[in-house]
Design a protein around this motif. Structure first.
Motif, PDB file in Angstrom:
ATOM      1  N   GLU A  69       9.410   1.084   3.228  1.00 28.12           N
ATOM      2  CA  GLU A  69       8.156   0.374   3.432  1.00 28.12           C
ATOM      3  C   GLU A  69       8.213  -0.754   4.464  1.00 28.12           C
ATOM      4  O   GLU A  69       7.420  -0.746   5.394  1.00 28.12           O
TER       5      GLU A  69
ATOM      6  N   LEU B 228     -10.542  -1.190   5.298  1.00 20.23           N
ATOM      7  CA  LEU B 228      -9.913  -1.046   3.994  1.00 20.23           C
ATOM      8  C   LEU B 228     -10.631  -1.906   2.971  1.00 20.23           C
ATOM      9  O   LEU B 228     -10.745  -1.557   1.810  1.00 20.23           O
ATOM     10  N   ARG B 229     -11.057  -3.042   3.438  1.00 21.85           N
ATOM     11  CA  ARG B 229     -11.695  -3.968   2.522  1.00 21.85           C
ATOM     12  C   ARG B 229     -13.188  -3.684   2.389  1.00 21.85           C
ATOM     13  O   ARG B 229     -13.793  -4.010   1.390  1.00 21.85           O
TER      14      ARG B 229
ATOM     15  N   MET C  33       0.823  -1.211   0.000  1.00 23.13           N
ATOM     16  CA  MET C  33       0.000   0.000   0.000  1.00 23.13           C
ATOM     17  C   MET C  33       0.858   1.262   0.000  1.00 23.13           C
ATOM     18  O   MET C  33       0.629   2.195  -0.756  1.00 23.13           O
ATOM     19  N   ASN C  34       1.889   1.259   0.859  1.00 23.47           N
ATOM     20  CA  ASN C  34       2.748   2.435   0.948  1.00 23.47           C
ATOM     21  C   ASN C  34       3.434   2.728  -0.374  1.00 23.47           C
ATOM     22  O   ASN C  34       3.684   3.871  -0.715  1.00 23.47           O
TER      23      ASN C  34
ATOM     24  N   VAL D 205       2.242   2.202  -3.326  1.00 26.39           N
ATOM     25  CA  VAL D 205       1.277   2.871  -4.198  1.00 26.39           C
ATOM     26  C   VAL D 205       1.241   4.353  -3.870  1.00 26.39           C
ATOM     27  O   VAL D 205       1.297   5.216  -4.750  1.00 26.39           O
ATOM     28  N   VAL D 206       1.145   4.660  -2.564  1.00 30.03           N
ATOM     29  CA  VAL D 206       1.135   6.062  -2.129  1.00 30.03           C
ATOM     30  C   VAL D 206       2.381   6.768  -2.628  1.00 30.03           C
ATOM     31  O   VAL D 206       2.309   7.877  -3.167  1.00 30.03           O
TER      32      VAL D 206
ATOM     33  N   LYS E  10      -7.629   6.395   4.067  1.00 34.58           N
ATOM     34  CA  LYS E  10      -7.465   4.971   3.740  1.00 34.58           C
ATOM     35  C   LYS E  10      -6.010   4.557   3.801  1.00 34.58           C
ATOM     36  O   LYS E  10      -5.689   3.447   4.189  1.00 34.58           O
ATOM     37  N   VAL E  11      -5.132   5.450   3.325  1.00 29.64           N
ATOM     38  CA  VAL E  11      -3.721   5.071   3.285  1.00 29.64           C
ATOM     39  C   VAL E  11      -2.959   5.657   4.472  1.00 29.64           C
ATOM     40  O   VAL E  11      -1.737   5.724   4.443  1.00 29.64           O
ATOM     41  N   ASP E  12      -3.713   6.102   5.490  1.00 21.95           N
ATOM     42  CA  ASP E  12      -3.054   6.472   6.740  1.00 21.95           C
ATOM     43  C   ASP E  12      -2.272   7.778   6.674  1.00 21.95           C
ATOM     44  O   ASP E  12      -1.306   7.953   7.401  1.00 21.95           O
TER      45      ASP E  12
ATOM     46  N   GLN F 129       6.124  -0.459   7.941  1.00 29.05           N
ATOM     47  CA  GLN F 129       5.005  -1.360   8.142  1.00 29.05           C
ATOM     48  C   GLN F 129       5.070  -1.984   9.536  1.00 29.05           C
ATOM     49  O   GLN F 129       4.097  -2.001  10.275  1.00 29.05           O
TER      50      GLN F 129
ATOM     51  N   ARG G 113      -7.883  -2.221   9.139  1.00 31.38           N
ATOM     52  CA  ARG G 113      -7.631  -3.116   8.030  1.00 31.38           C
ATOM     53  C   ARG G 113      -8.948  -3.629   7.463  1.00 31.38           C
ATOM     54  O   ARG G 113      -9.125  -3.764   6.274  1.00 31.38           O
TER      55      ARG G 113
END
Lengths: 156, 317, 494
Positions: free
Chosen positions: A57, A79-80, A1-2, A4-5, C428-430, A61, A76
């Motif tokens: 990352e 998120l889903r 996820m990180n 992607v950010v 969402k991504v904190d 994490q 979490r």
């Protein structure tokens, strides 16, 4: 996820860096820093932090995991969970804002509020009644009391 | 999701129908409904104050409520563009300011004064040059002489970028100052009082409190005549400088508004500007009344356009 | 002076003025608590009503709305995680955390009491120290403003609870948003994509509404379908803070109130900046800095006392110099002009009864605010019992009105929706939202003043080390960064 950010922010900063090269001079000349300096500095920093985020990352994490404890579980899960309702709401709100000048505030808001309630799955009848009363009251409070010219629409 | 879709379709349909049917308007008796006056600057500023006082005064003559709508942004570009493109039915008036001339010349707005049907010029404020009380400059000539000796060194607190008052002076006298761009007189004035900049140019209403309180000292005014409130302060003319500059505010409606509506409005605003309550307000706030009808207003604007165009051409070389 | 003040009190408590003051404060609290309706807007929409009033009544009404409005912002921030005004954005962090712990009553009472302390101290300082404060404010030139803004931006580090890098990214995103619009020096339209709506940049109100209120509504929607219920529902909001807790937060509140007054007295720095700066200071000087953000009482006391501290401070430059200290003061200036009074150094001598009437009404308004705040708690807390689906709808459509109302603009509604989506994705991504808001508030101040300073020094950066106040701010900035990183490391070490 990180990661992607990190990529999203990196792309944004590269876009900004590119855009600043297209800045033209205006009538007023800033002999020192110029209009592009600040956005460029921000974008460069942003790019730097995005790169750090990409490489950090695994460590990040584990750090977050340790701190978050129980909180992380619900996060979490969310998120889903259902991202569908927010998407539909966004579409509804855009349609609502576009219809405002034509329908007027009271009608558009009543309709949109009712739709939203249906979207959220409300089965209580007075919620729907409330949404209409709320829209109308809000309109008069703002229009007459605060003299905010909310759209009245073509009908009224 | 079926419900959502059907409601959305419904909204779109109604929208389309209303859009198609909403064009025709009957103008027999005007005004029948509330009127909005777009003020392209924020509530609390000088333009807003004039707009509100004027709206208050004109209500008695139009006999319908006139509501001020602040539409700020882009140094007035947002509000004036909206005013110019509003439905030309006389129910949306716009307070236009000098920016309607300067913005299009600088390429910052797509509309010009020609997109408006002019109603009336209401107010004009001359530019006043002021320094700190213990400043070495005793007259406008001291300031100019120092600027000639040290070009680009004297700090000018500019209330807006670009500042046409200072550009007028610079172009005419062949001097240059170091322009420090502030966001309005409210920021520029304290920088002069605090001694961080050397002088500023603003309107009398924005500085009269500080001048009377001894925090600022005026040097000269860029008007044809001396100000009533500051009878000891010479004009640029008297000092041998043929420079007149100031800001102005007037009322306009979108191009294409029926002539009868324009006539009603012109007369109503003529009465409003002469209304004792409005006159008193303007005097209290040190705002100058400059009352011109539609035709004179048009000439006034084209003259001002030439002035600003020559400045823009000069720096655009 | 005392005599004039007593005279002021007799005016305030007169039968025609006092009810107006109470109504104004109550109205201000309501306006402030609704997302999107700020104290500035409340004062601005009421301005036309003051045309027909006498000057004392007009000022009493506007000041009442101002004081109530700055306080009211915290109610929605605490209960709904949607700050009613930008000044309440800092209160969200600990305020809402306390509500989740089931201590809504405590959070609300600390907020009311701290707001009162901040507002009261500030008014007393306004009455007694105005000339001194004005002289302090006048020492601020572009380099000092730049220093203050830079110091403010380092607060990003301390409000980025979990991940420093993501906090910085959020802050930089906010800075970028703030560069949209006409460049302050050259008037070049930056990132406006050819639309005139963006010439003035993004308006802070719709952005704030989007980031906080709409994204919160989105988050709430998700949990509707989840089986586990919202922990907030079943908890009583009645319990207020204990005397011991009051004594614990008192020093923080007093210090923040004084800091807020100083910040308010600097033209151009308002309640939003004060709230973040005082929050940062409270955290820095705290023995337990890692509890900030988890729902600590000081985390509410500081920003609330700080932002209400601005109410008195902002009037210092208005009354002594005739220049407004923040946006609300600008509208008050308009009101004074409409009343035919020229604000400035002579106001005290020319219109002393009016000025002291204003002072008296500010003192009384703060007491009224405390009173309404405390007795109101059980009513405000009812908000938590409104069915969730309804409250989501109410938040969403109030947000729409709020986004529209400041500028009568449909475009601003789109901005709010857009930032709602952005805020939702960020959560969402904190990525924390506070750094974004902080950066949007401080970005323009940092940029224009840096460029002004360099222009003044004709290209030299020497102002960074030759001006004592600037140097002090830069040192504070480094200090604030180091402290934040230390705290983070200590956390990691546990």
């Amino acid at each position: 996820m990180n990661r992607v950010v990190a990529v999203v922010f990196a792309l944004l900063s590269i876009g900004v860096l590119y855009a600043t090269t297209t800045f033209r001079a205006t009538l007023i000349i800033d002999a020192y820093l110029g209009a592009a300096f600040f956005p460029r500095a921000i974008a460069a920093l942003m790019l730097g932090f995005a790169v750090v985020l990409w490489f950090m990352e695994p460590r990040v994490q584990s750090e977050t995991e340790r701190i978050k404890d129980c909180e992380s579980e619900s996060e979490r899960r969310s998120l889903r969970t259902d991202i569908v309702t927010p998407i539909y709401t966004t579409i509804l709100l855009i349609a609502y804002s576009l219809s405002l000048p034509y329908l007027g505030f009271s009608l558009a808001t009543s309709l949109a509020f009712i739709t939203l309630l249906a979207l959220l799955g409300s089965r209580v009848w007075w919620h729907y009644l409330f949404s209409i009363v709320f829209s109308v009251v809000l309109f008069y409070v703002f229009y007459d009391l605060f003299r905010v010219r909310l759209p009245r629409g073509v009908l009224f | 999701m079926k419900r959502l879709v059907s409601v959305l379709v419904g909204i779109l349909l109604v929208t389309a129908l209303l859009h198609a049917g909403g064009a025709a308007e009957d103008e027999v008796d005007y005004p029948r409904d509330d009127i909005s006056l777009i003020v392209p600057f924020a509530a609390g500023g000088g333009t807003d104050a004039v707009g509100r006082a004027l709206a208050n005064a004109v209500e008695n003559y139009l006999e319908v409520p006139v509501t001020v709508v602040n539409r700020t942004g882009g140094s007035g570009a947002v509000g004036m563009t909206e005013g110019a493109t509003a439905r030309p039915d006389g129910y949306t008036l716009t307070m236009i300011t000098r920016e309607i001339v300067s913005l299009p010349l600088m390429g910052l707005a797509d509309i010009t004064a020609d997109d408006f049907e002019l109603i009336r010029l209401v107010n004009m404020d001359p530019a006043l040059v002021a320094v700190q009380p213990d400043s070495p400059y005793e007259s406008i000539h001291d300031l100019l002489a120092d600027a000639r000796e040290n070009p680009g060194d004297i700090l000018f607190a500019s209330t807006a970028a670009p500042n046409f008052y200072i550009l007028t002076i610079e172009n005419d006298q062949g001097v240059s100052f170091n322009h420090i761009a502030y966001d309005g007189a409210a920021e520029a004035i304290p920088s002069v009082i605090g001694g961080h900049t050397d002088f500023t140019i603003a309107n009398p209403g924005e500085m009269i409190g500080q001048i009377e309180g001894g925090e600022l000292r005026p040097l000269a005014v860029m008007a044809e005549e001396r100000l009533d409130a500051l009878p000891d302060i010479p004009t640029f003319m008297e000092e041998g400088l043929d420079l007149v500059s100031g800001t102005w505010r007037g009322i306009a409606v979108p191009q294409g508004t029926p002539a009868e509506v324009g006539d009603v409005l012109e007369e109503a605003f003529a009465n409003a500007v002469a209304d004792p309550s409005f006159v008193e307000f303007m005097e209290n706030a040190q705002l100058g009344i400059h009352n011109l009808g539609a035709d004179e207003f048009r000439t006034f604007i084209s003259n001002d356009t030439e002035v600003i165009r020559s400045i823009v051409d000069e720096i655009d070389l | 002076m005392i005599g004039l003040l007593l005279e002021g009190f007799t005016v305030v408590f007169s039968i025609s003025i006092f009810p107006l003051l109470v109504t104004a404060v109550a109205g201000g609290i309501i306006i402030g608590s609704l997302p999107g309706l700020t104290a500035t807007m409340g004062v601005a929409v009421l301005l036309p009503f003051t045309f027909g009033m006498d000057s004392t009544a007009a000022l009493v009404m506007l000041v009442g709305v101002y004081i109530g409005g700055i306080y009211g912002g915290s109610i929605a921030a605490i209960l709904l995680r949607t700050p009613g005004t930008p000044a309440a954005a800092a209160t969200v962090m600990d305020g809402h955390a306390l509500v989740l712990k089931g201590e809504a009553g405590k959070a609300l009472s600390v907020s009311a009491i701290s707001s009162f302390i901040g507002g009261f101290i500030s008014t007393v300082m306004l009455i007694t120290l105005s000339p001194l404060l004005a002289r302090f404010a006048l020492r601020f030139s572009a380099p000092e403003y730049f220093g203050l803004a830079l110091f403010g931006l380092t607060i990003i580090a301390s409000v980025s609870a979990r991940n420093l890098i993501k906090g910085f990214l959020g802050g930089l995103f906010g800075l970028l948003i703030a560069t949209v619009g006409l460049d302050p020096v050259t008037s070049y339209p930056r990132f406006t994509f050819g639309t005139i709506n963006l010439l003035q940049g993004f308006n802070i109100i719709p952005v704030l509404i989007g980031l906080f209120a709409i994204s919160e509504a989105f988050v709430q929607m998700e949990s509707l379908r989840q089986t586990h219920s919202n922990p907030v529902r079943d908890l009583s909001a009645r319990c207020l803070i204990s005397v011991r807790e009051f004594i614990r937060v008192l020093p923080t509140a007093v210090k923040s109130g004084i800091m807020g007054t100083f910040i308010g007295s600097i033209p151009g720095a308002g309640a939003d900046i004060a709230a973040f700066v005082t929050y940062n200071e409270a955290r820095r000087s705290s023995k337990t800095p890692d509890e900030f953000g988890q729902g600590i009482l000081e985390g509410i006391a500081a920003p609330e006392a700080g932002n209400n501290g601005v109410t008195g401070g902002a009037l210092v430059p208005l009354l002594t110099l005739g220049v407004p200290g923040d946006a609300v003061a600008a509208v008050l200036l308009g009101a004074l002009i409409i009343q035919g009074l020229a604000p400035g150094p002579l106001l005290f001598t020319r219109s002393a009864p009016l000025v002291y009437g204003l002072f008296a009404s500010m003192l009384v308004a703060n007491v009224v605010m405390l009173f309404l705040g405390i007795i109101g708690i059980r009513f405000y807390a009812r908000v938590l019992q409104v069915p969730k689906r309804l409250i989501i709808g109410i938040i969403v459509f109030l947000s729409m009105v709020g986004a529209f109302a400041m500028n009568n603009s449909i475009f601003d509604i789109h901005v709010a929706i857009g930032f709602g989506v952005i805020g939702y994705l960020m959560r969402k991504v904190d990525i924390p939202l506070s750094p974004i808001v902080l950066a949007i508030i401080l970005g323009p101040m940092a940029e224009s003043n840096l460029r002004r300073a360099i222009q003044m020094y004709q290209g030299s950066w020497s102002f960074m080390y030759t001006r004592p106040i600037t140097v002090a701010f830069l040192v504070l900035a480094v200090f604030s960064l180091v402290t934040a990183i230390r705290v983070k490391q200590r956390k990691q070490g546990d």
